[in-house]
Design a protein around this motif. Structure first.
Motif, PDB file in Angstrom:
ATOM      1  N   TRP A  23       0.842  -1.209   0.000  1.00 48.72           N
ATOM      2  CA  TRP A  23       0.000   0.000   0.000  1.00 48.72           C
ATOM      3  C   TRP A  23       0.871   1.250   0.000  1.00 48.72           C
ATOM      4  CZ3 TRP A  23      -0.628   4.050   3.500  1.00 48.72           C
ATOM      5  CH2 TRP A  23      -1.776   4.830   3.367  1.00 48.72           C
ATOM      6  N   SER A  24       1.952   1.233   0.751  1.00 54.13           N
ATOM      7  CA  SER A  24       2.820   2.414   0.858  1.00 54.13           C
ATOM      8  C   SER A  24       3.472   2.778  -0.466  1.00 54.13           C
ATOM      9  CB  SER A  24       3.904   2.182   1.914  1.00 54.13           C
ATOM     10  OG  SER A  24       3.336   2.008   3.201  1.00 54.13           O
ATOM     11  N   THR A  25       3.603   1.818  -1.366  1.00 54.19           N
ATOM     12  CA  THR A  25       4.244   2.082  -2.666  1.00 54.19           C
ATOM     13  C   THR A  25       3.238   2.473  -3.736  1.00 54.19           C
ATOM     14  OG1 THR A  25       4.088  -0.235  -3.382  1.00 54.19           O
ATOM     15  CG2 THR A  25       6.036   0.403  -2.106  1.00 54.19           C
ATOM     16  N   GLU A  26       1.959   2.341  -3.471  1.00 55.88           N
ATOM     17  CA  GLU A  26       0.937   2.632  -4.480  1.00 55.88           C
ATOM     18  C   GLU A  26       0.671   4.130  -4.586  1.00 55.88           C
ATOM     19  OE1 GLU A  26      -1.441  -1.600  -3.688  1.00 55.88           O
ATOM     20  OE2 GLU A  26      -2.386   0.330  -3.208  1.00 55.88           O
ATOM     21  N   ASP A  27       0.100   4.539  -5.706  1.00 60.10           N
ATOM     22  CA  ASP A  27      -0.275   5.932  -5.935  1.00 60.10           C
ATOM     23  C   ASP A  27      -1.410   6.304  -4.984  1.00 60.10           C
ATOM     24  OD1 ASP A  27      -1.074   8.413  -6.817  1.00 60.10           O
ATOM     25  OD2 ASP A  27      -1.422   7.806  -8.903  1.00 60.10           O
ATOM     26  N   PRO A  28      -1.231   7.327  -4.137  1.00 55.35           N
ATOM     27  CA  PRO A  28      -2.297   7.703  -3.200  1.00 55.35           C
ATOM     28  C   PRO A  28      -3.610   8.046  -3.894  1.00 55.35           C
ATOM     29  CG  PRO A  28      -0.238   8.751  -2.571  1.00 55.35           C
ATOM     30  CD  PRO A  28      -0.003   8.119  -3.915  1.00 55.35           C
ATOM     31  N   ALA A  29      -3.533   8.504  -5.131  1.00 58.42           N
ATOM     32  CA  ALA A  29      -4.761   8.846  -5.846  1.00 58.42           C
ATOM     33  C   ALA A  29      -5.543   7.609  -6.263  1.00 58.42           C
ATOM     34  CB  ALA A  29      -4.426   9.698  -7.059  1.00 58.42           C
ATOM     35  N   GLN A  30      -4.878   6.460  -6.295  1.00 65.76           N
ATOM     36  CA  GLN A  30      -5.527   5.238  -6.758  1.00 65.76           C
ATOM     37  C   GLN A  30      -5.885   4.284  -5.627  1.00 65.76           C
ATOM     38  OE1 GLN A  30      -6.356   5.001  -9.989  1.00 65.76           O
ATOM     39  NE2 GLN A  30      -5.401   7.025 -10.258  1.00 65.76           N
ATOM     40  N   ARG A  31      -5.170   4.349  -4.529  1.00 70.76           N
ATOM     41  CA  ARG A  31      -5.430   3.413  -3.431  1.00 70.76           C
ATOM     42  C   ARG A  31      -6.544   3.949  -2.532  1.00 70.76           C
ATOM     43  NH1 ARG A  31       0.342   4.861  -0.482  1.00 70.76           N
ATOM     44  NH2 ARG A  31      -0.414   6.704   0.654  1.00 70.76           N
ATOM     45  N   ARG A  32      -7.049   3.086  -1.668  1.00 70.17           N
ATOM     46  CA  ARG A  32      -8.061   3.479  -0.699  1.00 70.17           C
ATOM     47  C   ARG A  32      -7.436   3.690   0.680  1.00 70.17           C
ATOM     48  NH1 ARG A  32     -12.528  -0.979  -0.543  1.00 70.17           N
ATOM     49  NH2 ARG A  32     -10.771  -2.364  -1.028  1.00 70.17           N
ATOM     50  N   PHE A  33      -8.173   4.349   1.527  1.00 74.35           N
ATOM     51  CA  PHE A  33      -7.816   4.447   2.946  1.00 74.35           C
ATOM     52  C   PHE A  33      -7.611   3.027   3.460  1.00 74.35           C
ATOM     53  CE2 PHE A  33      -8.240   7.120   6.846  1.00 74.35           C
ATOM     54  CZ  PHE A  33      -8.208   6.135   7.803  1.00 74.35           C
ATOM     55  N   LEU A  34      -6.542   2.820   4.220  1.00 75.48           N
ATOM     56  CA  LEU A  34      -6.221   1.486   4.713  1.00 75.48           C
ATOM     57  C   LEU A  34      -6.392   1.416   6.222  1.00 75.48           C
ATOM     58  CD1 LEU A  34      -5.060  -1.377   4.136  1.00 75.48           C
ATOM     59  CD2 LEU A  34      -2.795  -0.403   4.612  1.00 75.48           C
TER      60      LEU A  34
END
Length: 577
Positions: A543-554
Motif C-alpha cells: 500500500w505504501s508504494t501505491e499511488d495515493p490517488a488510486q489506493r483506498r484508505f487502509l
C-alpha cells in the motif's frame, strides 16, 4: 444586506481557511454565508465533538488556527470533552456555536457560557453592531493565550441584517516572551556556568520549544556544550542533530536511554511541562542532577527544578549560546558544585566549535544501543499478535512522509516507542492532556486538511475507536488514499485491565466483544485488513508504494495480545499499587 452570521463568517475567513462541524439550527446562517461568500473550506464531521477535535488537530499539524462549529444546546454540549482537551493542551481554535435568544433560554437551552467556563474556555457573544469586531477579538484571544474560545451567535440575531461588513484590524500576533530583569539575567548566567562546568550535560526539549522555533538555537547550544539531548513525546525530532539524541523521555523511553539520562549532572529543560509521565513519576533524573527549566509558565512546574527562567525557549537558548561562547560568562563556572557520584575524571575532554572545552560524555555513550527497544516476539504466549513486534514492523513499512495522530489508551506506548517521526508537528496525541479516549477519528480529518499531500496515520485502540466510530466515515472521506489507521484490538479497555484487573476487580466491564474493524472500514469505502500475524502486515508495505490517488484508505485491524503491557503502563501500575 449581510446578516450578523455573514459578518462573523466573512471576518473569520480573513484569518481562518478551515472550518469543521455539524450543521444545525443554531449555525445554519453562519454556514450558508461561509459556503456562499467566503473562500474558507468547510468539512463536515458526523459528531459535534469531531468539530473541535478536527480544528485542534489542524493546528497541531500545521500551526494554523482553524475553527469548529456546532448548533446550540445538545450540539454544544457534545463538544465539551474535546473543548476540555484543547484547553488542557493549550491549542488555539475558535468554536462558533448558536446560543439561546437574547430574550432568554428556551426549554432546550443550557447555560453555554457557564459550561464553557467550567472547562476553561472563554465565550464571546456577538450582536448586531459588533459581530465583526467581536470575531477578531475572539481569534486574537485564542492566539495570544493558546486556548480555544467559543464565539456564540444568539438565535434571534443570527439572520438579522447588520449592514455592510466593517473593515477591522487583523488579530495581533503575540510577541515572544522576552527575558527581563536582574534576577532572570543572573539565572541565565548560572545556567551557562553550570553547562560549561558540567561533566554530563543534558538538554531536554518539549512541544513548547518547537512552537517557539527553538530548534536551530538548541542545536547550537548542544554543539557548544557537548550535551546529550532528549525530548518529550510531543517534542520528538526538535534537535537538528540526532547523532547524540537519546530519544523520547519518560515511560516511552528506552531503558538504556533513561539510565543514561540519570547519569546527567546538569539538565536544562526547554518548553516542557515536566508532567508525571515525562518525569517517570519523579524518577527521570538522579537526586544529584541540577535541573533547570525554561518555559512561559509563571513558575517552575516540577519540584525537582532548581532554577527557573520564564521566557521564550528560542530567545533563552540564543542567550545561553552567547553566554557559553563568552569567557566572561563562565568566570564563576568553577564555583558550580559538581556531583562527586557522577563525575568521571577518565571521561575524554574535547572542544566545541565555540572553543569551549567539554568533557566528551556524549562521545562515550553508545546512542544506538541506548535507544534500542525490546523487539518482541512474532506472537505472544496466548497466540495473539505481540504488539511490540507489530509496532516495530509497522514503523518499517509506513511511508516516511507521515503525520501520526493518536487517540488515548494503553496502546499509546507502541507507536511512540517504535514509530520515529521527523519533527514534533508530525505527532499529535489528541486526548492525552485531558486523559480522554475517543478523539482519534476526527483527528485524521483535521490533520489531512492541514497536510493534504502527506500520509496521515491514526493509532487507536478498540475502545476509543468504537467511541468515536461516527467519524470513521469522516476520516475515510477526507483522507482517502493518504489515510491509514492502526487499531490495536485487544477486545478490552486495556489500560483498565492492566491497572484494575490485576488488582482483582471484576473484569467483565473492562472487556469488549471483539469487533471486526476491517469490515466497518469496508462499509464506508476503506480497505480493511485483519492482522493476526506479522506476514499480514505486508499489505501495508505494498500500500505504501501505491499511488495515493488510486489506493483506498487502509485500516489495519491488529488482533493483539492484551497480556503484553507497555512499559509506561507498568510504571503507572507500580505507582498505583
Amino acid at each position: 444586506m449581510p446578516s450578523v452570521s455573514a459578518h462573523v463568517a466573512l471576518t473569520l475567513a480573513q484569518q481562518i481557511d478551515a472550518v469543521f462541524g455539524v450543521m444545525g439550527n443554531g449555525n445554519a446562517y453562519f454556514l450558508d454565508a461561509l459556503e456562499r461568500q467566503t473562500p474558507a473550506t468547510f468539512t463536515a464531521v458526523r459528531h459535534e465533538q469531531g468539530a473541535v477535535v478536527a480544528a485542534d488537530a489542524h493546528y497541531r499539524a500545521s500551526g494554523r488556527i482553524a475553527a469548529g462549529t456546532a448548533t446550540y444546546g445538545a450540539g454544544f454540549t457534545n463538544t465539551l470533552t474535546a473543548l476540555a482537551e484543547s484547553v488542557q493542551a493549550r491549542i488555539p481554535l475558535v468554536l462558533i456555536v448558536g446560543d439561546e435568544p437574547t430574550s432568554g433560554p428556551r426549554p432546550w437551552d443550557v447555560d453555554q457560557i457557564a459550561l464553557a467556563s467550567a472547562v476553561g474556555a472563554r465565550t464571546y457573544t456577538v450582536g448586531r453592531t459588533d459581530a465583526a469586531a467581536t470575531t477578531v477579538i475572539a481569534i486574537e484571544h485564542a492566539l495570544t493565550y493558546r486556548l480555544p474560545v467559543v464565539l456564540a451567535i444568539p438565535y434571534d440575531v443570527a439572520a438579522v441584517d447588520a449592514g455592510d461588513v466593517p473593515a477591522v484590524s487583523a488579530p495581533r500576533a503575540p510577541e515572544p516572551l522576552g527575558v527581563h530583569g536582574e534576577f532572570a539575567s543572573g539565572m541565565l548566567d548560572e545556567i551557562a556556568a553550570a553547562l560549561a562546568s558540567a561533566q554530563r550535560p543534558l538538554l531536554l526539549a518539549g512541544r513548547g520549544a518547537w512552537l517557539a522555533g527553538a530548534g536551530p538555537a538548541l542545536g547550537e547550544l548542544t554543539e557548544a556544550t557537548g550535551a546529550l539531548t532528549a525530548s518529550t513525546a510531543l517534542g520528538r525530532g526538535i534537535f537538528p542533530n540526532a547523532s547524540y539524541d537519546l530519544g523520547v523521555t519518560g515511560g516511552f523511553g528506552a531503558d538504556g536511554a533513561m539510565s543514561t539520562v540519570r547519569e546527567a549532572d546538569v539538565a536544562v529543560v526547554f518548553g516542557a511541562s515536566l508532567n508525571q509521565f515525562t518525569m517517570r513519576f519523579g524518577e527521570l533524573f538522579a537526586p544529584g542532577t541540577a535541573v533547570f527549566q525554561v518555559d512561559v509558565a509563571p513558575a517552575a512546574t516540577h519540584p525537582h527544578v532548581g532554577g527557573y527562567v520564564r521566557g521564550d525557549a528560542r530567545l533563552v537558548a540564543e542567550a545561553l549560546v552567547e553566554r557559553v561562547a563568552q569567557p566572561s560568562a563562565l568566570h564563576n563556572s568553577g564555583d558550580f558544585p559538581q556531583n562527586p557520584q557522577l563525575s568521571d575524571a577518565a571521561t575524554p575532554v574535547s572542544a566545541s566549535p565555540s572553543g569551549v572545552m567539554h568533557a566528551g560524555w556524549r562521545e562515550s555513550v553508545d546512542i544506538e544501543t541506548a535507544r534500542t527497544y525490546e523487539p518482541g516476539d512474532d506472537l505472544a504466549p496466548d497466540g495473539r499478535l505481540d504488539p511490540r513486534s507489530a509496532a516495530r514492523r509497522i514503523g518499517e513499512l509506513l511511508p516516511a512522509d507521515r503525520y501520526v495522530v493518536s487517540d488515548g489508551g494503553h496502546f499509546l506506548g507502541w507507536s511512540n516507542m517504535y514509530w520515529p517521526v521527523a519533527s514534533p508537528d508530525r505527532v499529535m496525541m489528541v486526548g492525552t492532556a485531558f486523559q480522554a479516549i475517543g478523539l482519534g477519528w476526527p483527528s485524521v480529518v483535521g490533520a489531512s486538511r492541514a497536510q493534504p499531500d502527506s500520509t496521515i496515520v491514526l493509532t487507536s485502540g478498540d475502545g476509543g475507536g468504537l467511541m468515536a466510530i461516527a467519524d470513521l466515515e469522516s476520516a475515510v472521506r477526507t483522507a482517502r488514499g493518504r489515510g491509514c489507521a492502526v487499531i490495536w484490538n485487544d477486545a478490552a479497555y486495556g489500560a483498565e485491565v492492566n491497572l484494575y484487573g490485576l488488582k482483582g476487580l471484576a473484569e467483565a466491564p473492562m472487556r469488549i466483544p471483539e469487533v471486526d474493524f476491517a469490515s466497518l472500514a469496508a462499509a464506508v469505502g476503506a480497505e480493511g485488513v485483519v492482522v493476526r500475524t506479522l506476514a499480514d502486515l505486508e499489505r501495508l508495505g505494498t500500500w505504501s508504494t501505491e499511488d495515493p490517488a488510486q489506493r483506498r484508505f487502509l485500516l489495519l485491524d491488529l488482533r493483539i495480545s492484551g497480556d503484553v503491557i507497555a512499559p509506561y503502563q507498568q510504571e503507572i501500575i507500580r505507582v498505583n499499587s
